[in-house]
Design a protein around this motif. Structure first.
Motif, short mmCIF file in Angstrom:
data_model
loop_
_atom_site.label_atom_id
_atom_site.label_comp_id
_atom_site.label_asym_id
_atom_site.label_seq_id
_atom_site.Cartn_x
_atom_site.Cartn_y
_atom_site.Cartn_z
N LEU A 115 -24.46 4.31 43.39
CA LEU A 115 -25.65 4.03 42.60
C LEU A 115 -26.75 5.05 42.88
O LEU A 115 -27.50 5.45 41.98
N GLN A 116 -26.82 5.50 44.11
CA GLN A 116 -27.85 6.48 44.48
C GLN A 116 -27.57 7.88 43.94
O GLN A 116 -28.49 8.68 43.77
N GLU A 146 -30.51 -4.19 38.97
CA GLU A 146 -31.83 -4.63 38.51
C GLU A 146 -32.95 -3.81 39.15
O GLU A 146 -33.97 -3.52 38.50
N SER A 147 -32.77 -3.41 40.40
CA SER A 147 -33.84 -2.73 41.12
C SER A 147 -33.70 -1.21 41.13
O SER A 147 -34.57 -0.51 41.65
N THR A 148 -32.64 -0.69 40.53
CA THR A 148 -32.45 0.75 40.55
C THR A 148 -33.36 1.45 39.56
O THR A 148 -33.81 0.87 38.58
N GLY A 149 -33.62 2.71 39.82
CA GLY A 149 -34.36 3.53 38.86
C GLY A 149 -33.45 4.27 37.90
O GLY A 149 -33.92 4.99 37.03
N VAL A 150 -32.15 4.07 38.04
CA VAL A 150 -31.18 4.73 37.17
C VAL A 150 -31.19 4.06 35.80
O VAL A 150 -31.20 2.82 35.72
N PRO A 151 -31.21 4.81 34.70
CA PRO A 151 -31.15 4.17 33.37
C PRO A 151 -29.83 3.43 33.17
O PRO A 151 -28.77 3.89 33.62
N VAL A 152 -29.91 2.29 32.49
CA VAL A 152 -28.76 1.40 32.33
C VAL A 152 -28.54 1.07 30.86
O VAL A 152 -29.49 0.78 30.13
#
Length: 237
Positions: A115-116, A146-152
């Motif tokens: 994820l990172q 939910e808490s990631t800054g990656v676009p989903v």
């Protein structure tokens, strides 16, 4: 542009009609669904924006759509990886996995690390058949997404959302709002709670089926399998 929504019960009935009356196989429907998802990724996040795509798959047909999408994304020139923590038992899913192995698409086990390092995430965990609540291992997974800054991009519904009532009031997913959503075949009622880019995918409905379920049949441009639409789906459910 807005489209009429379809309930989870009618969505399941529509899928059954497509196979029993329409002559479609599950493989075909999943292939077109996954193709639609891959085209939505291309539209939202072209390769120049970052080629690393993490596809998170659940154990059901939604996860199967994700596996198909990963294959297409690899063919487009992305470098997809797949997180598949609870594999589906259907033999179809195993064949889809073999196709990905043959393309050297990795199945990762360290989700936080993946994820990172990814540029974009496809949420293909749960679709219209999800009834909640989240069970392990998916609660922590949804919390991390939910808490990631990656676009989903979520497939059919943001995972953890109730198909009728939208996001849970508390716990994992209560603040989950993906940047994009692709509704397959028709929007589900939860789209009324969604705010973001919204696409429709699944260019195979006939007039007899849209009439039976009171659905709209959007005009897809050219050879596209997707169409960007509004989020205020309404009408008979």
């Amino acid at each position: 542009m807005s489209l009429k929504a379809i309930s989870a019960k009618d969505a399941a009935s529509l899928d059954k009609d497509l196979m029993d009356i329409g002559g479609w196989s599950l493989d075909q429907l999943m292939e077109l669904a996954g193709l639609s998802v891959s085209q939505a990724v291309w539209r939202i996040h072209p390769p120049r924006a970052g080629k690393k795509i993490l596809v998170v798959c659940g154990p059901g047909n939604n996860g199967g759509d994700g596996l198909v999408a990963a294959r297409h994304l690899a063919q487009y020139g992305y470098t997809p990886s797949v997180y598949y923590p609870k594999e589906g038992k259907n033999e179809l899913y195993q064949r889809l996995k073999t196709q990905l192995h043959n393309l050297s698409i990795p199945f990762i086990t360290d989700f936080p690390a993946a994820l990172q390092s990814t540029d974009f995430l496809v949420d293909a965990i749960f679709g219209f058949s999800f009834g909640g609540p989240l069970r392990d291992p998916f609660g922590p997974i949804v919390s991390q997404i939910e808490s990631t800054g990656v676009p989903v991009l979520s497939v059919d519904a943001p995972s953890s959302w109730d198909i009728q009532r939208g996001p849970p009031k508390e716990g994992p997913g209560s603040k989950f709002m993906p940047q994009a959503l692709i509704s397959l075949t028709a929007p589900k009622p939860c789209v009324q709670f969604y705010r973001g880019r919204h696409f429709i995918g699944g260019r195979f409905l006939t007039k007899s089926l849209t009439d039976k379920y009171g659905l709209d049949c959007p005009e897809y441009p050219g050879i596209d399998q997707i169409l960007e639409i509004g989020v205020d789906a309404e009408g008979r459910l």
